[in-house]
Structures are given as C-alpha cells and as structure tokens.
Design a protein around this motif. Structure first.
Motif, mmCIF file in Angstrom:
data_model
loop_
_atom_site.group_PDB
_atom_site.id
_atom_site.type_symbol
_atom_site.label_atom_id
_atom_site.label_comp_id
_atom_site.label_asym_id
_atom_site.label_seq_id
_atom_site.Cartn_x
_atom_site.Cartn_y
_atom_site.Cartn_z
ATOM 1 N N THR A 131 0.817 -1.219 0.000
ATOM 2 C CA THR A 131 0.000 0.000 0.000
ATOM 3 C C THR A 131 0.852 1.271 0.000
ATOM 4 O OG1 THR A 131 -0.118 -0.019 2.423
ATOM 5 C CG2 THR A 131 -1.959 -1.043 1.235
ATOM 6 N N THR A 133 0.131 5.053 1.480
ATOM 7 C CA THR A 133 -0.802 5.887 2.237
ATOM 8 C C THR A 133 -0.438 7.343 1.999
ATOM 9 O OG1 THR A 133 -1.049 4.171 3.908
ATOM 10 C CG2 THR A 133 -1.685 6.408 4.560
ATOM 11 N N GLU A 158 -8.715 3.311 -1.226
ATOM 12 C CA GLU A 158 -9.783 3.577 -0.265
ATOM 13 C C GLU A 158 -9.553 4.979 0.295
ATOM 14 O OE1 GLU A 158 -10.940 1.799 3.923
ATOM 15 O OE2 GLU A 158 -10.352 0.221 2.493
ATOM 16 N N LYS A 159 -10.623 5.775 0.368
ATOM 17 C CA LYS A 159 -10.485 7.133 0.914
ATOM 18 C C LYS A 159 -10.972 7.124 2.353
ATOM 19 C CE LYS A 159 -12.000 11.802 -0.315
ATOM 20 N NZ LYS A 159 -12.660 12.525 -1.417
ATOM 21 N N GLN A 160 -10.169 7.645 3.270
ATOM 22 C CA GLN A 160 -10.535 7.609 4.688
ATOM 23 C C GLN A 160 -10.447 9.003 5.292
ATOM 24 O OE1 GLN A 160 -7.451 4.924 5.923
ATOM 25 N NE2 GLN A 160 -8.547 3.094 5.249
ATOM 26 N N LYS A 161 -11.362 9.265 6.228
ATOM 27 C CA LYS A 161 -11.308 10.521 6.980
ATOM 28 C C LYS A 161 -10.473 10.265 8.228
ATOM 29 C CE LYS A 161 -14.527 13.799 9.126
ATOM 30 N NZ LYS A 161 -14.520 13.751 10.548
ATOM 31 N N ILE A 162 -9.560 11.168 8.536
ATOM 32 C CA ILE A 162 -8.727 10.987 9.729
ATOM 33 C C ILE A 162 -9.517 11.449 10.961
ATOM 34 C CG2 ILE A 162 -6.518 11.595 10.815
ATOM 35 C CD1 ILE A 162 -6.250 10.103 8.074
ATOM 36 N N GLN A 163 -9.528 10.602 11.982
ATOM 37 C CA GLN A 163 -10.240 10.925 13.230
ATOM 38 C C GLN A 163 -9.661 12.184 13.866
ATOM 39 O OE1 GLN A 163 -12.866 9.063 14.537
ATOM 40 N NE2 GLN A 163 -12.712 8.015 12.570
ATOM 41 N N SER A 166 -6.582 11.869 16.120
ATOM 42 C CA SER A 166 -5.373 11.230 15.588
ATOM 43 C C SER A 166 -4.189 12.193 15.776
ATOM 44 C CB SER A 166 -5.583 10.910 14.104
ATOM 45 O OG SER A 166 -4.440 10.293 13.575
ATOM 46 N N GLN A 183 -7.658 13.908 5.382
ATOM 47 C CA GLN A 183 -8.084 12.673 4.714
ATOM 48 C C GLN A 183 -6.857 11.915 4.222
ATOM 49 O OE1 GLN A 183 -11.900 13.547 2.243
ATOM 50 N NE2 GLN A 183 -10.519 15.240 1.896
ATOM 51 N N GLN A 184 -7.064 10.613 3.954
ATOM 52 C CA GLN A 184 -5.977 9.862 3.336
ATOM 53 C C GLN A 184 -6.514 8.879 2.309
ATOM 54 O OE1 GLN A 184 -3.866 8.048 6.597
ATOM 55 N NE2 GLN A 184 -5.218 6.284 6.691
ATOM 56 N N VAL A 186 -5.614 5.213 0.790
ATOM 57 C CA VAL A 186 -4.796 4.012 0.934
ATOM 58 C C VAL A 186 -4.892 3.272 -0.401
ATOM 59 C CG1 VAL A 186 -4.350 1.898 2.238
ATOM 60 C CG2 VAL A 186 -5.229 3.935 3.417
#
Ligand SMILES: C[S@@+](CC[C@H](N)C(=O)[O-])C[C@H]1O[C@@H](n2cnc3c(N)ncnc32)[C@H](O)[C@@H]1O
Length: 220
Positions: A131, A133, A158-163, A166, A183-184, A186
């Motif tokens: 991967t 990131t 995959e698009k992810q929102k960072i908590q 974090s 956002q990130q 992966v």
C-alpha cells in the motif's frame, strides 16, 4: 493519458549513500521530525522502516529523538527520497509507503507526488498487495490524486477521513487542532499490476554514462 517516462538512470546517488539489503521493508517519504516513523516502528517491531527526510533541521530532530528511543527497526535517511529510492530499493520490496501531509506545491502541480513520472518508479518498488498511504489536509490535493489514480495509474484505493484525535505527525496535529478536514488515500497494488521499471535493479551508487553504461559515481 500516459505520463512521460521517468529518467531513472539520470539520478545521481545521494551523498554518503549506503546500499540496503533486499529484505521486505516499509518506507516513509518526507518524514519531517519523525513522529510517525518513531511511533510506527515502536508499535510494529516486526517491520523495518526507512524514514527519509531531506531538510537538515527536521532530519536532525528525527535522528536525535531516534537516538533517545532506540528503535532497532528504524533507519533514518537524510536525502532526497527520489534519487535515494532509485539507488537503494529493489523491485517489489516495499510493503508500505507513507507520504503524510506532503508539501501541496500550490505553484507547481507537476511536483505533486501522483503527478510526477517518478510515481511509476515508486509503484515498481511496491510489493503485490502493498500500500501507499497519502494523507493531506487539502481536499483538492486528495481529489486530484483520486483522479490521477483513476485516469493515469489505474489503481484501486480507499479514501478515509482521519479521526479528530489522531496525532501521527506534527502537521496532522496542527491541522486537526485548527478543525481542518484531514483525509488519506490508501492505494493498493493489485497482483497483475505492471510498470516499465519492474526489472530495474537499484543503481547502488552507480550512474549511467551518456551511452547507458553504468559507472561508479565518485562522491562530490
Ligand atoms: C509538510 S511537511 C510534512 C512532514 C511530516 N510528514 C508531517 O506530517 O509532520 C513535508 C516534508 O516533506 C519533506 N520532503 C519534501 N520532498 C521531499 C523529498 N523529495 N525527499 C525527502 N523529503 C521531502 C520536506 O522537507 C518536509 O519536511
């Protein structure tokens, strides 16, 4: 859309370059003061991480903290990641790349990681199912990267929102404290994925003559 081919043979070896073994590794590009690198290597003792940072003061801060914490599975590298990767890494060697909050290059879009011909070389170093990131606080940076992944690199992600709690890097902490959306992406390399660099072996301190012959480069 096809991107122009990266000129890997033209890359000069970084100063004081040391070759690495061909074992499976993780690589962080633009590690800053090393917060993520130190944390990642502590909680993943079975993984070997190379953390690359080209700015002297940030690199010094990272290596000072590394000296205090002493992770044996972390290697800090003071270099420009592009020539270092070309000289050091083997095809399909990298399990995970991290590019966390890269410079947004507002005046130079061609210098953003997924817009560069070098990204094809980076993908050739990634293991199957490995991967990349890529994190950012700039929604347009993420959107542009998504378009590049669909149109140019043809890679699943995959698009992810960072908590909001974090705290992996100094920049992440700063942006989340300001209430910004982080956002990130992966990005995952599929089994049948091919690049034009799949057979390119690491230059290991050599550079090519004009006729393409490899010569050992003398340190400047
Ligand atoms: C915005 S900072 C983010 C630092 C860290 N990842 C964080 O989130 O706190 C981007 C970093 O990438 C480094 N950088 C940019 N291009 C690089 C390259 N080609 N090779 C190595 N480091 C690079 C810069 O020196 C800078 O420290």
């Amino acid at each position: 859309m096809l991107i122009r081919q990266f000129q890997a043979l033209r890359m000069h070896a970084p100063r004081q370059f040391k070759p690495v073994s061909s074992d499976s590794i993780c690589v962080e590009i633009g590690a800053g003061k090393g917060k993520h690198a130190l944390l990642f290597s502590s909680i993943n003792p079975e993984k070997k991480l190379f953390a690359i940072e080209r700015t002297r003061e940030k690199f010094d801060a990272m290596s000072k903290q590394h000296l205090l914490e002493g992770q044996k599975n972390l290697e800090t590298i003071h270099a420009d990641a592009i020539p270092w990767i070309v000289h050091a890494l083997y095809p399909k060697q990298v399990q995970q790349f991290f590019i966390l909050y890269p410079n947004p290059e507002p005046h130079n879009p061609a210098q953003r990681w997924l817009n560069m011909p070098f990204f094809e070389f980076l993908l050739s170093r990634l293991a199957v199912h490995g991967t990349v990131t890529l994190a950012s606080n700039i929604p347009e940076y993420i959107e542009e990267a998504e378009q590049q992944l669909k149109n140019v690199w043809k890679l699943p992600f995959e698009k992810q929102k960072i908590q909001s709690d974090s705290a992996r890097t100094h920049f992440e902490i700063k942006y989340l404290e300001r209430g910004e959306l982080c956002q990130q992406l992966v990005i995952r390399k599929p089994e049948d994925y091919q690049t034009r660099f799949d057979d390119f072996m690491p230059l290991q301190g050599k550079t090519a003559d004009l006729d393409g012959t490899l010569e050992h480069q003398h340190e400047q």
